[in-house]
Design a protein around this motif. Sequence first.
Motif, PDB file in Angstrom:
ATOM      1  N   THR A 164      26.603 -16.756  -3.955  1.00 30.87           N
ATOM      2  CA  THR A 164      27.332 -17.252  -4.809  1.00 30.87           C
ATOM      3  C   THR A 164      27.952 -18.554  -4.129  1.00 30.87           C
ATOM      4  O   THR A 164      28.215 -19.647  -4.700  1.00 30.87           O
ATOM      5  N   GLY A 168      27.037 -22.358  -5.112  1.00 34.04           N
ATOM      6  CA  GLY A 168      28.045 -22.612  -5.598  1.00 34.04           C
ATOM      7  C   GLY A 168      28.764 -23.954  -5.005  1.00 34.04           C
ATOM      8  O   GLY A 168      29.332 -24.867  -5.720  1.00 34.04           O
ATOM      9  N   ILE A 171      26.217 -26.809  -6.207  1.00 29.73           N
ATOM     10  CA  ILE A 171      26.153 -26.879  -7.387  1.00 29.73           C
ATOM     11  C   ILE A 171      27.684 -27.186  -7.973  1.00 29.73           C
ATOM     12  O   ILE A 171      27.702 -28.431  -8.910  1.00 29.73           O
ATOM     13  N   HIS A 172      28.310 -26.632  -8.048  1.00 31.10           N
ATOM     14  CA  HIS A 172      29.787 -26.641  -8.667  1.00 31.10           C
ATOM     15  C   HIS A 172      30.844 -27.558  -7.805  1.00 31.10           C
ATOM     16  O   HIS A 172      31.560 -28.190  -8.481  1.00 31.10           O
ATOM     17  N   LYS A 175      28.425 -30.821  -6.524  1.00 28.63           N
ATOM     18  CA  LYS A 175      27.959 -31.590  -7.751  1.00 28.63           C
ATOM     19  C   LYS A 175      26.837 -32.520  -7.097  1.00 28.63           C
ATOM     20  O   LYS A 175      26.530 -33.538  -7.544  1.00 28.63           O
ATOM     21  N   SER A 306      33.995 -22.327  -8.447  1.00 22.62           N
ATOM     22  CA  SER A 306      34.014 -22.038  -9.979  1.00 22.62           C
ATOM     23  C   SER A 306      34.431 -20.810 -10.276  1.00 22.62           C
ATOM     24  O   SER A 306      34.631 -19.896  -9.523  1.00 22.62           O
ATOM     25  N   ARG A 310      31.110 -16.974 -13.807  1.00 23.17           N
ATOM     26  CA  ARG A 310      30.247 -18.237 -13.993  1.00 23.17           C
ATOM     27  C   ARG A 310      29.221 -18.204 -12.857  1.00 23.17           C
ATOM     28  O   ARG A 310      27.980 -18.586 -12.882  1.00 23.17           O
ATOM     29  N   GLY A 311      29.839 -18.145 -11.670  1.00 26.12           N
ATOM     30  CA  GLY A 311      28.992 -18.193 -10.452  1.00 26.12           C
ATOM     31  C   GLY A 311      28.003 -17.270 -10.381  1.00 26.12           C
ATOM     32  O   GLY A 311      26.954 -17.503 -10.224  1.00 26.12           O
ATOM     33  N   GLN A 313      26.725 -15.747 -12.596  1.00 25.01           N
ATOM     34  CA  GLN A 313      25.692 -15.649 -13.776  1.00 25.01           C
ATOM     35  C   GLN A 313      24.783 -16.995 -13.517  1.00 25.01           C
ATOM     36  O   GLN A 313      23.449 -16.889 -13.554  1.00 25.01           O
ATOM     37  N   THR A 314      25.295 -18.041 -12.742  1.00 23.02           N
ATOM     38  CA  THR A 314      24.377 -19.155 -12.247  1.00 23.02           C
ATOM     39  C   THR A 314      23.359 -18.799 -11.353  1.00 23.02           C
ATOM     40  O   THR A 314      22.320 -18.994 -11.621  1.00 23.02           O
ATOM     41  N   ASP A 317      20.726 -16.165 -13.245  1.00 20.30           N
ATOM     42  CA  ASP A 317      19.727 -17.193 -13.908  1.00 20.30           C
ATOM     43  C   ASP A 317      18.629 -17.842 -13.136  1.00 20.30           C
ATOM     44  O   ASP A 317      17.497 -18.034 -13.510  1.00 20.30           O
ATOM     45  N   LEU A 318      19.241 -18.575 -12.144  1.00 23.67           N
ATOM     46  CA  LEU A 318      18.428 -19.259 -11.230  1.00 23.67           C
ATOM     47  C   LEU A 318      17.269 -18.314 -10.424  1.00 23.67           C
ATOM     48  O   LEU A 318      16.263 -18.674 -10.494  1.00 23.67           O
TER      49      LEU A 318
END
Length: 358
Positions: A164, A168, A171-172, A175, A306, A310-311, A313-314, A317-318
């Motif tokens: 995570t 993260g 991605i977070h 970006k 983040s 949320r982290g 779950q991201t 999902d990936l």
Amino acid sequence: MRAAVLHETGQEKLEVHEGVTLPVTGPGKVRVRMRAASLCHSDLSAMSGVLPQPAPFVPGHEGSGEITEVGEGVEGLAVGDHVVVCWMPPCGACPSCKRGEGNLCLAGFANMGTPNYHHDGTDIFGFSGTGTFAEESVVAAGCAVKLPDDVPFEIAALIGCGVTTGVGAAIHTAKVEPGSSVVVIGCGGVGIAAIQGARVAGAAQIVAVDPVASRREWALRFGATEAVAPDGLAEAVQRLTGGEGFDYAFEVVGKSATVRTAYDAIRRGGALVVVGAGAMDDMAQFNMFELFFNEKRILPSLYGGSDVLRGYQTVIDLWRAGRLDLEGMITHHVQLEAVNDAVQQMRSGEALRTVINL
């Protein structure tokens, strides 16, 4: 029950004790039967004293298991639920949480001053208020995040921190933009996760930097387009960017020297993302003119940059979509009695992630 204990900061080895006891599962607490834990470099940093942690303590902050008891007032969790351990749980009510920055919530630090275990007349802390190198643990309910049924315990343990954090950061926090160039300095578990995050985000060039050859090989396997030893970085900057520097640099070591190296490896206007957890007395230096003139952004990234939930779950999902290889990051398995083998594998660079099966 059994748990691995570090009795004094600076000791090289853990001691696995029988007969370790837990506090009662009081209000707001849950009891978790640990099923899997994984070793993160932050555990070694706590053992050596780089990260502050009172001793004696049970290391481990990446873990997963099954709830066996629920204290009064706990909602949303029940006996039998599978959970991932969250070492810094968001409270949901503080200003940071209300801004969607649960990774900056300080409420979880209150857990770190309360002993989690007891053995032979001595109170024992859990690292970061958790301590997953044990067969069972009693933790604050917020530290137990319910898992979807399709996530195996071993995968969940990695999601609890390192994956995570690294994914993260790309991605977070950064970006990372499609087509951009990235350099990752430090290719342990978190660095490999950052590489995977940059790949998912669409980076065109991902250069991995690490002194350990096996880690450079792993980096290539998980999405790096090139991997070099530290003494090859300057040549890579010149060859791949014409000397201008990369768009993004991820420092995943936690030392001022590599922060400086990462800063120098990015272009003007680029971003340095500081992911590594370092010592409070290790000072990074920049002069005021370069900070102003180069407009290089320095972006610290804590726990994936983040909200923690949320982290998680991201990443899930990936992983479900086949875009993150988490199974491949587990290079070794040990039982609790062999926990010092896991410690040595991490120190030597032999292991990417060692899972302790509990």
